[in-house]
Every structure is written in C-alpha cells, then in structure tokens.
Design a protein around this motif. Sequence first.
Motif, PDB file in Angstrom:
ATOM      1  N   ALA A  52      23.773   2.085   9.771  1.00 58.28           N
ATOM      2  CA  ALA A  52      22.403   1.630   9.487  1.00 58.28           C
ATOM      3  C   ALA A  52      21.579   1.831  10.756  1.00 58.28           C
ATOM      4  N   TYR A  53      20.490   2.578  10.635  1.00 62.52           N
ATOM      5  CA  TYR A  53      19.580   2.842  11.748  1.00 62.52           C
ATOM      6  C   TYR A  53      18.312   2.029  11.536  1.00 62.52           C
ATOM      7  N   TYR A  54      17.857   1.359  12.561  1.00 61.88           N
ATOM      8  CA  TYR A  54      16.645   0.552  12.504  1.00 61.88           C
ATOM      9  C   TYR A  54      15.571   1.242  13.335  1.00 61.88           C
ATOM     10  N   VAL A  55      14.478   1.570  12.686  1.00 63.93           N
ATOM     11  CA  VAL A  55      13.438   2.397  13.284  1.00 63.93           C
ATOM     12  C   VAL A  55      12.100   1.679  13.209  1.00 63.93           C
ATOM     13  N   GLN A  56      11.352   1.733  14.297  1.00 64.65           N
ATOM     14  CA  GLN A  56       9.963   1.264  14.267  1.00 64.65           C
ATOM     15  C   GLN A  56       9.063   2.487  14.254  1.00 64.65           C
ATOM     16  N   VAL A  57       8.137   2.507  13.308  1.00 64.98           N
ATOM     17  CA  VAL A  57       7.159   3.584  13.177  1.00 64.98           C
ATOM     18  C   VAL A  57       5.794   2.974  13.464  1.00 64.98           C
ATOM     19  N   ASP A  58       5.086   3.529  14.444  1.00 63.32           N
ATOM     20  CA  ASP A  58       3.779   3.002  14.834  1.00 63.32           C
ATOM     21  C   ASP A  58       2.689   3.976  14.421  1.00 63.32           C
ATOM     22  N   VAL A  59       1.645   3.448  13.780  1.00 63.39           N
ATOM     23  CA  VAL A  59       0.482   4.260  13.438  1.00 63.39           C
ATOM     24  C   VAL A  59      -0.636   3.915  14.414  1.00 63.39           C
ATOM     25  N   TRP A  60      -1.354   4.951  14.855  1.00 63.06           N
ATOM     26  CA  TRP A  60      -2.393   4.811  15.864  1.00 63.06           C
ATOM     27  C   TRP A  60      -3.620   5.592  15.409  1.00 63.06           C
ATOM     28  N   THR A  61      -4.794   4.991  15.489  1.00 60.37           N
ATOM     29  CA  THR A  61      -6.023   5.725  15.181  1.00 60.37           C
ATOM     30  C   THR A  61      -7.220   5.004  15.780  1.00 60.37           C
ATOM     31  N   LYS A  62      -8.240   5.770  16.103  1.00 61.64           N
ATOM     32  CA  LYS A  62      -9.487   5.189  16.600  1.00 61.64           C
ATOM     33  C   LYS A  62     -10.461   4.928  15.466  1.00 61.64           C
ATOM     34  N   ASP A  63     -10.107   5.334  14.262  1.00 61.96           N
ATOM     35  CA  ASP A  63     -10.975   5.197  13.092  1.00 61.96           C
ATOM     36  C   ASP A  63     -10.504   4.025  12.233  1.00 61.96           C
ATOM     37  N   ALA A  64     -11.296   2.981  12.164  1.00 61.49           N
ATOM     38  CA  ALA A  64     -10.926   1.775  11.418  1.00 61.49           C
ATOM     39  C   ALA A  64     -10.696   2.058   9.936  1.00 61.49           C
ATOM     40  N   LEU A  65     -11.430   2.999   9.365  1.00 59.14           N
ATOM     41  CA  LEU A  65     -11.275   3.311   7.948  1.00 59.14           C
ATOM     42  C   LEU A  65      -9.971   4.066   7.673  1.00 59.14           C
ATOM     43  N   VAL A  66      -9.534   4.857   8.609  1.00 59.10           N
ATOM     44  CA  VAL A  66      -8.285   5.613   8.466  1.00 59.10           C
ATOM     45  C   VAL A  66      -7.081   4.684   8.645  1.00 59.10           C
ATOM     46  N   PHE A  67      -7.255   3.626   9.408  1.00 59.28           N
ATOM     47  CA  PHE A  67      -6.154   2.746   9.799  1.00 59.28           C
ATOM     48  C   PHE A  67      -5.358   2.221   8.610  1.00 59.28           C
ATOM     49  N   THR A  68      -6.008   1.551   7.667  1.00 58.23           N
ATOM     50  CA  THR A  68      -5.275   0.960   6.544  1.00 58.23           C
ATOM     51  C   THR A  68      -4.726   2.029   5.611  1.00 58.23           C
ATOM     52  N   GLU A  69      -5.449   3.114   5.445  1.00 62.94           N
ATOM     53  CA  GLU A  69      -4.986   4.212   4.599  1.00 62.94           C
ATOM     54  C   GLU A  69      -3.728   4.843   5.188  1.00 62.94           C
ATOM     55  N   LEU A  70      -3.724   5.070   6.483  1.00 62.84           N
ATOM     56  CA  LEU A  70      -2.573   5.674   7.147  1.00 62.84           C
ATOM     57  C   LEU A  70      -1.358   4.752   7.074  1.00 62.84           C
ATOM     58  N   TYR A  71      -1.570   3.482   7.320  1.00 56.87           N
ATOM     59  CA  TYR A  71      -0.483   2.501   7.223  1.00 56.87           C
ATOM     60  C   TYR A  71       0.160   2.563   5.840  1.00 56.87           C
ATOM     61  N   GLU A  72      -0.645   2.552   4.791  1.00 57.69           N
ATOM     62  CA  GLU A  72      -0.121   2.580   3.421  1.00 57.69           C
ATOM     63  C   GLU A  72       0.602   3.887   3.117  1.00 57.69           C
ATOM     64  N   LYS A  73       0.072   5.009   3.569  1.00 54.14           N
ATOM     65  CA  LYS A  73       0.714   6.301   3.324  1.00 54.14           C
ATOM     66  C   LYS A  73       2.078   6.372   4.001  1.00 54.14           C
ATOM     67  N   VAL A  74       2.149   5.922   5.229  1.00 52.58           N
ATOM     68  CA  VAL A  74       3.429   5.936   5.959  1.00 52.58           C
ATOM     69  C   VAL A  74       4.420   5.012   5.265  1.00 52.58           C
ATOM     70  N   ARG A  75       3.988   3.830   4.919  1.00 49.76           N
ATOM     71  CA  ARG A  75       4.864   2.848   4.264  1.00 49.76           C
ATOM     72  C   ARG A  75       5.416   3.402   2.951  1.00 49.76           C
ATOM     73  N   GLN A  76       4.550   3.906   2.102  1.00 53.08           N
ATOM     74  CA  GLN A  76       4.972   4.424   0.804  1.00 53.08           C
ATOM     75  C   GLN A  76       5.867   5.664   0.949  1.00 53.08           C
ATOM     76  N   THR A  77       5.551   6.529   1.898  1.00 53.58           N
ATOM     77  CA  THR A  77       6.340   7.741   2.105  1.00 53.58           C
ATOM     78  C   THR A  77       7.766   7.403   2.522  1.00 53.58           C
ATOM     79  N   LEU A  78       7.920   6.484   3.467  1.00 51.84           N
ATOM     80  CA  LEU A  78       9.258   6.125   3.938  1.00 51.84           C
ATOM     81  C   LEU A  78      10.044   5.360   2.876  1.00 51.84           C
ATOM     82  N   ILE A  79       9.402   4.452   2.170  1.00 53.16           N
ATOM     83  CA  ILE A  79      10.081   3.736   1.087  1.00 53.16           C
ATOM     84  C   ILE A  79      10.515   4.725   0.010  1.00 53.16           C
ATOM     85  N   GLY A  80       9.645   5.666  -0.327  1.00 52.89           N
ATOM     86  CA  GLY A  80       9.968   6.673  -1.333  1.00 52.89           C
ATOM     87  C   GLY A  80      11.127   7.572  -0.936  1.00 52.89           C
ATOM     88  N   ALA A  81      11.372   7.705   0.362  1.00 54.85           N
ATOM     89  CA  ALA A  81      12.465   8.545   0.870  1.00 54.85           C
ATOM     90  C   ALA A  81      13.761   7.752   1.057  1.00 54.85           C
TER      91      ALA A  81
END
Length: 120
Positions: A52-81
């Motif tokens: 079992a590997y435990y990984v932290q994935v950090d999302v970074w952006t200067k755009d507040a509108l991109v922030f929540t969208e990116l978080y959700e995309k990363v979360r859903q992509t990794l869960i889906g995999a």
Amino acid sequence: MSIYRIVMSTLKPLGIPTFPITKRGDHETYITFFLYDDTAAFIADDKEQKTAYYVQVDVWTKDALVFTELYEKVRQTLIGAGFGRGRPSPDLYEEDTQIYHKGLRFYYVLKQQMEVLPNE
C-alpha cells in the motif's frame, strides 16, 4: 511499474503540468505529489505480495476559479483509477506567493512483481 509512474500516467490526461516532489519551470497552475508512506498490504509465505502506497497530491494555482475545478478533477481522476481517498488538507492560500493550494491524500495497493530466480 512504480507508484510515481502510476500517478504521473493517471494525471497526464488532465493536461496540467505534474511533478514528483517539487515543480520545475514557471507555471501558474500545476500539480506536485510525493510518497509519504508505504507498508505491506498483504503477506503470504513470508513474502510481501501487495504494497500500500500513501501519496499526497497537491494542486497549485493562482486562479481562484480554477482552484476548485482542478481539485475536483484530480480527486475524481485518481478515485476513478482505483486510488483510495484519505483526508484532504483545508483550502489554503499562500500569501507570500499568492497561490491557492490544497493537498489531497490517497492510497494505492500495488501487487509486487515476483522475482524469478534461475534454477541452480
């Protein structure tokens, strides 16, 4: 395949620059990740069969509108995999660099490759 390659290949379709441990280059939106723990997930015949590997994935952006969208995309992509989800960090804003930041924690169980030894 290493856990680093698995994370990289899983996030590649998002089209966001992704780096192990720290970013390289000049990007306003990017993803970093690191391995913070690993442990035997299944042992048989005194050998580790799955890790079992435990990984932290950090999302970074200067755009507040991109922030929540990116978080959700990363979360859903990794869960889906097949990644299991852990507890995320709170939403953060780094005053000194003026960047939004969130850490997401996941685990992934990987079957170990068995080493084949020649007959003696």
